[in-house]
Design a protein around this motif. Structure first.
Motif, mmCIF file in Angstrom:
data_model
loop_
_atom_site.group_PDB
_atom_site.id
_atom_site.type_symbol
_atom_site.label_atom_id
_atom_site.label_comp_id
_atom_site.label_asym_id
_atom_site.label_seq_id
_atom_site.Cartn_x
_atom_site.Cartn_y
_atom_site.Cartn_z
ATOM 1 N N GLU A 1 8.936 4.441 14.919
ATOM 2 C CA GLU A 1 10.032 3.485 14.806
ATOM 3 C C GLU A 1 9.589 2.035 14.977
ATOM 4 O O GLU A 1 10.354 1.109 14.665
ATOM 5 N N LEU A 2 8.363 1.813 15.453
ATOM 6 C CA LEU A 2 7.846 0.452 15.591
ATOM 7 C C LEU A 2 6.988 0.031 14.395
ATOM 8 O O LEU A 2 6.469 -1.086 14.371
ATOM 9 N N ILE A 3 6.842 0.915 13.421
ATOM 10 C CA ILE A 3 5.955 0.667 12.283
ATOM 11 C C ILE A 3 6.774 0.332 11.046
ATOM 12 O O ILE A 3 7.657 1.100 10.651
ATOM 13 N N ASP A 4 6.476 -0.797 10.437
ATOM 14 C CA ASP A 4 7.188 -1.192 9.211
ATOM 15 C C ASP A 4 6.638 -0.479 7.984
ATOM 16 O O ASP A 4 7.399 -0.092 7.095
ATOM 17 N N VAL A 5 5.318 -0.314 7.924
ATOM 18 C CA VAL A 5 4.740 0.309 6.740
ATOM 19 C C VAL A 5 3.410 0.971 7.089
ATOM 20 O O VAL A 5 2.625 0.435 7.879
ATOM 21 N N ILE A 6 3.200 2.156 6.544
ATOM 22 C CA ILE A 6 1.892 2.823 6.569
ATOM 23 C C ILE A 6 1.332 2.776 5.156
ATOM 24 O O ILE A 6 1.994 3.188 4.192
ATOM 25 N N VAL A 7 0.107 2.270 5.020
ATOM 26 C CA VAL A 7 -0.552 2.152 3.727
ATOM 27 C C VAL A 7 -1.678 3.170 3.659
ATOM 28 O O VAL A 7 -2.555 3.201 4.534
ATOM 29 N N THR A 8 -1.666 4.019 2.635
ATOM 30 C CA THR A 8 -2.759 4.948 2.372
ATOM 31 C C THR A 8 -3.165 4.815 0.906
ATOM 32 O O THR A 8 -2.489 4.143 0.121
ATOM 33 N N GLU A 9 -4.245 5.485 0.537
ATOM 34 C CA GLU A 9 -4.645 5.462 -0.866
ATOM 35 C C GLU A 9 -3.684 6.258 -1.744
ATOM 36 O O GLU A 9 -3.645 6.070 -2.965
ATOM 37 N N ARG A 10 -2.892 7.130 -1.124
ATOM 38 C CA ARG A 10 -1.908 7.902 -1.888
ATOM 39 C C ARG A 10 -0.634 7.118 -2.163
ATOM 40 O O ARG A 10 0.114 7.463 -3.091
ATOM 41 N N GLY A 11 -0.372 6.130 -1.342
ATOM 42 C CA GLY A 11 0.845 5.358 -1.493
ATOM 43 C C GLY A 11 1.247 4.716 -0.180
ATOM 44 O O GLY A 11 0.531 4.799 0.827
ATOM 45 N N ILE A 12 2.413 4.067 -0.204
ATOM 46 C CA ILE A 12 2.935 3.331 0.938
ATOM 47 C C ILE A 12 4.186 4.026 1.461
ATOM 48 O O ILE A 12 5.031 4.468 0.684
ATOM 49 N N VAL A 13 4.276 4.121 2.779
ATOM 50 C CA VAL A 13 5.465 4.674 3.426
ATOM 51 C C VAL A 13 6.092 3.579 4.284
ATOM 52 O O VAL A 13 5.458 3.091 5.224
ATOM 53 N N GLU A 14 7.301 3.182 3.943
ATOM 54 C CA GLU A 14 8.023 2.204 4.751
ATOM 55 C C GLU A 14 8.873 2.925 5.783
ATOM 56 O O GLU A 14 9.494 3.943 5.494
ATOM 57 N N HIS A 15 8.893 2.406 7.006
ATOM 58 C CA HIS A 15 9.668 2.991 8.108
ATOM 59 C C HIS A 15 9.463 4.512 8.149
ATOM 60 O O HIS A 15 10.360 5.292 7.869
ATOM 61 N N PRO A 16 8.256 4.938 8.501
ATOM 62 C CA PRO A 16 7.869 6.345 8.364
ATOM 63 C C PRO A 16 8.677 7.295 9.224
ATOM 64 O O PRO A 16 9.115 6.958 10.322
ATOM 65 N N ASP A 17 8.864 8.503 8.703
ATOM 66 C CA ASP A 17 9.418 9.623 9.445
ATOM 67 C C ASP A 17 8.820 10.894 8.852
ATOM 68 O O ASP A 17 8.004 10.838 7.922
ATOM 69 N N THR A 18 9.221 12.034 9.374
ATOM 70 C CA THR A 18 8.615 13.302 8.946
ATOM 71 C C THR A 18 8.843 13.576 7.473
ATOM 72 O O THR A 18 7.919 14.013 6.757
ATOM 73 N N VAL A 19 10.048 13.318 6.989
ATOM 74 C CA VAL A 19 10.358 13.580 5.583
ATOM 75 C C VAL A 19 9.490 12.715 4.680
ATOM 76 O O VAL A 19 8.904 13.202 3.693
ATOM 77 N N LYS A 20 9.352 11.441 4.991
ATOM 78 C CA LYS A 20 8.566 10.541 4.155
ATOM 79 C C LYS A 20 7.090 10.874 4.225
ATOM 80 O O LYS A 20 6.377 10.797 3.203
ATOM 81 N N MET A 21 6.588 11.253 5.402
ATOM 82 C CA MET A 21 5.188 11.607 5.522
ATOM 83 C C MET A 21 4.889 12.897 4.763
ATOM 84 O O MET A 21 3.844 13.029 4.125
ATOM 85 N N ARG A 22 5.802 13.835 4.821
ATOM 86 C CA ARG A 22 5.607 15.091 4.080
ATOM 87 C C ARG A 22 5.575 14.825 2.582
ATOM 88 O O ARG A 22 4.753 15.389 1.834
ATOM 89 N N SER A 23 6.435 13.945 2.118
ATOM 90 C CA SER A 23 6.470 13.596 0.695
ATOM 91 C C SER A 23 5.174 12.921 0.279
ATOM 92 O O SER A 23 4.649 13.184 -0.817
ATOM 93 N N LEU A 24 4.625 12.069 1.128
ATOM 94 C CA LEU A 24 3.367 11.404 0.823
ATOM 95 C C LEU A 24 2.234 12.405 0.663
ATOM 96 O O LEU A 24 1.372 12.252 -0.219
#
Length: 346
Positions: free
Chosen positions: A321-344
């Motif tokens: 909840e303190l993270i605005d964006v996670i950047v990986t080579e697969r793509g970007i996840v804004e405001h990460p949670d389990t659903v978004k990380m699983r999709s990535l």
């Protein structure tokens, strides 16, 4: 692919073995070690000759080549038994960085599928892991830089550059790309006690690559933000849990809390190999505890009162909840949670 501000590489394979730039001696000396066996590489990982999750993973892949070369030369008919022991010991050298286990498992699975001399195929695989990491860093650098507005200033913590990866860097790769795109006014780096990776390593890298850097003590970061002097905090990660919680160098959590309070955006940059979907949340990530002496002394000289004790976790957990964006080579996840990380990670 040629990149600006990208002159540093901290590891290289040679016929003699794995060459590692000894990061414990930077910035005062550039000393290279040649390691010829897996046990020496495991010790180098544990003793901080090499550090940074992606670099540890790549180093472990090359260590597997050394292990296979030694075991096959000794006992070609039963090299797998000793190799498995070497891989088990290697995987235990640093417990928090998930890239280490990822690389060990990848190399061991390939090794056990081979007939005859395993070394040529394993070396090709280790070199591919190394090259893929650099390519991923270039991609992350471009994606992360695209999130940053022109005229911004950034703060980073620990070292996430060429010294911590195969080359170019994760968070520092974003900073390199943003600087090359003329987006940044200033780059600030926390000193990062107790090993001073920011002071010794990040500052050294940026100076080597002609990127101006301003160093500050860790405790000054919140005041820097209060003064409105940075718009982004950009860090790396040693492990990202399935819900987006991030394990990174101790002090990252404090920077994230301060950033949220002051309206400063917070970016985590890491390859997908750092994402551990088998770990539900940050509370399940093992935190490496290191020797008290690292805190009680500096540069080998005592700095604390005789008889004082120290608490020395190497990492902390920054909640998603303190993270605005996670950047990986697969793509970007804004405001990460389990659903978004699983999709990535699908």
């Amino acid at each position: 692919m040629e990149k600006l501000h990208d002159a540093i590489r901290a590891m290289a394979w040679t016929d003699a073995g794995l060459e590692l730039l000894d990061q414990r001696k930077l910035p005062l000396a550039e000393s290279w070690l040649v390691l010829c066996d897996c046990a020496s590489v495991a010790r180098a990982i544990r003793d901080m000759v090499v550090r940074g999750a992606p670099a540890i993973g790549i180093t472990a892949a090359y260590a597997a080549v050394l292990a296979a070369r030694e075991r096959y030369a000794r006992q070609p008919s039963d090299w797998r038994t000793g190799f498995a022991i070497d891989m088990q010991n290697l995987a235990q050298s640093r417990p928090t960085a998930v890239n280490l286990v990822w690389a060990v498992e990848r190399m061991q699975q390939l090794a056990f599928s081979l007939n005859g001399n395993p070394v040529p195929v394993l070396l090709s695989e280790a070199q591919a892991i190394h090259e893929q990491d650099i390519a991923a860093n270039y991609t992350m650098g471009e994606r992360g830089a695209a999130c940053i507005d022109d005229g911004s200033s950034v703060l980073t913590h620990c070292n996430t550059g060429s010294l911590a990866t195969g080359g170019y860097g994760t968070a520092l790769g974003v900073i390199r790309s943003a600087w090359s795109d003329n987006k940044l006014n200033a780059v600030y780096a926390d000193e990062t006690r107790p090993w001073l990776q920011g002071a010794r390593l990040t500052a050294w890298e940026l100076v080597q690559d002609s990127i101006p850097v301003t160093l500050l003590v860790d405790g000054a970061a919140a005041w820097l933000m209060q003064q409105g002097r940075v718009q982004w905090v950009i860090v790396g990660s040693d492990r990202i849990a399935a819900n987006g919680d991030v394990a990174n160098k101790i002090g990252t959590y404090a920077a994230a809390v301060a950033a949220r309070h002051h309206g400063v955006r917070f970016m985590v940059v890491a390859p997908s190999s750092t994402v551990d979907m088998g770990t539900a949340c940050g509370a399940d990530i093992p935190i490496e505890m290191r020797a008290e002496q690292e805190v009680l002394s500096a540069g080998g000289q005592p700095v604390a009162a005789n008889g004082a004790q120290a608490w020395n976790p190497a990492f902390d957990i920054t909640p998603a909840e303190l993270i605005d964006v996670i950047v990986t080579e697969r793509g970007i996840v804004e405001h990460p949670d389990t659903v978004k990380m699983r999709s990535l990670m699908v």
